[in-house]
Design an enzyme around this catalytic site. Structure first.
Site, mmCIF file in Angstrom:
data_model
loop_
_atom_site.group_PDB
_atom_site.id
_atom_site.type_symbol
_atom_site.label_atom_id
_atom_site.label_comp_id
_atom_site.label_asym_id
_atom_site.label_seq_id
_atom_site.Cartn_x
_atom_site.Cartn_y
_atom_site.Cartn_z
ATOM 1 N N ASP A 50 -14.233 2.160 0.362
ATOM 2 C CA ASP A 50 -15.391 2.304 -0.516
ATOM 3 C C ASP A 50 -16.475 1.365 0.011
ATOM 4 O O ASP A 50 -16.338 0.787 1.114
ATOM 5 C CB ASP A 50 -15.013 2.055 -1.988
ATOM 6 C CG ASP A 50 -14.647 0.606 -2.289
ATOM 7 O OD1 ASP A 50 -14.639 -0.222 -1.354
ATOM 8 O OD2 ASP A 50 -14.370 0.295 -3.466
ATOM 9 N N HIS A 94 10.982 -2.496 5.900
ATOM 10 C CA HIS A 94 11.877 -2.237 4.770
ATOM 11 C C HIS A 94 11.370 -1.149 3.830
ATOM 12 O O HIS A 94 12.169 -0.463 3.209
ATOM 13 C CB HIS A 94 12.084 -3.530 3.967
ATOM 14 C CG HIS A 94 12.989 -4.510 4.659
ATOM 15 N ND1 HIS A 94 13.500 -5.623 4.034
ATOM 16 C CD2 HIS A 94 13.467 -4.547 5.931
ATOM 17 C CE1 HIS A 94 14.261 -6.309 4.894
ATOM 18 N NE2 HIS A 94 14.247 -5.686 6.057
ATOM 19 N N CYS A 126 -10.839 -1.804 0.292
ATOM 20 C CA CYS A 126 -11.824 -1.951 -0.787
ATOM 21 C C CYS A 126 -12.041 -3.447 -0.971
ATOM 22 O O CYS A 126 -11.704 -4.234 -0.084
ATOM 23 C CB CYS A 126 -11.377 -1.242 -2.063
ATOM 24 S SG CYS A 126 -9.896 -1.880 -2.858
ATOM 25 N N HIS A 144 17.751 0.656 4.021
ATOM 26 C CA HIS A 144 16.367 0.751 3.532
ATOM 27 C C HIS A 144 15.961 2.205 3.310
ATOM 28 O O HIS A 144 15.165 2.505 2.425
ATOM 29 C CB HIS A 144 15.419 0.054 4.500
ATOM 30 C CG HIS A 144 15.801 -1.375 4.734
ATOM 31 N ND1 HIS A 144 15.796 -2.311 3.728
ATOM 32 C CD2 HIS A 144 16.260 -2.018 5.844
ATOM 33 C CE1 HIS A 144 16.214 -3.473 4.201
ATOM 34 N NE2 HIS A 144 16.505 -3.318 5.493
ATOM 35 N N THR A 174 -10.603 -5.655 -2.962
ATOM 36 C CA THR A 174 -9.346 -6.401 -3.064
ATOM 37 C C THR A 174 -8.157 -5.698 -2.411
ATOM 38 O O THR A 174 -7.104 -6.313 -2.246
ATOM 39 C CB THR A 174 -8.975 -6.597 -4.540
ATOM 40 O OG1 THR A 174 -8.835 -5.291 -5.140
ATOM 41 C CG2 THR A 174 -10.040 -7.386 -5.288
HETATM 42 C C1 RB5 Z 1 -15.903 -2.241 -6.021
HETATM 43 O O1 RB5 Z 1 -16.853 -3.077 -6.569
HETATM 44 C C2 RB5 Z 1 -14.503 -2.811 -6.199
HETATM 45 O O2 RB5 Z 1 -14.126 -2.745 -7.524
HETATM 46 C C3 RB5 Z 1 -13.532 -2.099 -5.307
HETATM 47 O O3 RB5 Z 1 -13.928 -2.239 -3.991
HETATM 48 C C4 RB5 Z 1 -12.085 -2.586 -5.325
HETATM 49 O O4 RB5 Z 1 -12.013 -3.961 -5.140
HETATM 50 C C5 RB5 Z 1 -11.241 -2.115 -6.423
HETATM 51 O O5 RB5 Z 1 -10.044 -2.369 -6.455
#
Ligand code: RB5
Length: 144
Positions: free
Chosen positions: A9, A100, A67, A135, A69
């Site tokens: 994203d 695994h 993304c 596994h 996180t």
């Molecule tokens: C976008 O702002 C953010 O929420 C997205 O990139 C991601 O971190 C969501 O898990």
């Protein structure tokens, strides 16, 4: 060499580009999806679904989802039967996710990881192989 599809994203555009470059440098076939740098925001589940569909349509291929996180991508990807997506932020887990768990999608957080750590995690994930054996039995139970 394998086929990889890399998606992000807006929160992962820069790392997505580095990931694609590194995979190409390793000799892999790479496809990239997601917004161009500076383009508006998109919804991560849409990108995750597209990448996962591509991975499942092309046997033996792998995905990378980036993304902010890595979490939203992984939560979305793991709703798709046949996808095993791992959010990784340490080298040991990057290796074990393949060895695994037979993960077929790597999820990275651009806002969490330093660039060089992210590239190292990718390198380790790519180089690691599923160990099978006990596994395989466990992975088989994930989808009933
Ligand atoms: C976008 O702002 C953010 O929420 C997205 O990139 C991601 O971190 C969501 O898990």
């Amino acid at each position: 060499m394998s086929r990889w599809i890399v998606g992000s994203d807006h929160g992962g555009v820069e790392l997505r580009s580095l990931v694609a470059d590194d995979l190409r440098a390793l000799g892999h076939e790479v496809e990239v999806i997601g917004p161009a740098p500076g383009a508006g925001s998109v919804d991560y589940p849409d990108v995750a679904k597209q990448v996962c569909a591509d991975v499942l349509d092309n046997a033996g291929s792998f995905g990378v989802l980036v993304c902010g996180t890595g979490q939203g991508m992984a939560i979305s990807a793991n709703k798709v039967p046949g996808i095993r997506a791992a959010v990784v932020s340490d080298v040991f887990s990057a290796r074990m996710a393949r060895a695994h768990n037979n993960a077929n999608v790597l999820c990275l957080g651009q806002r969490v990881l330093g660039t060089e750590l992210a590239r190292e995690l990718l390198k380790v994930f790519v180089a690691s192989e599923f160990e099978g054996g006990r596994h395989a039995r466990r992975v088989g139970k994930i989808e009933g």
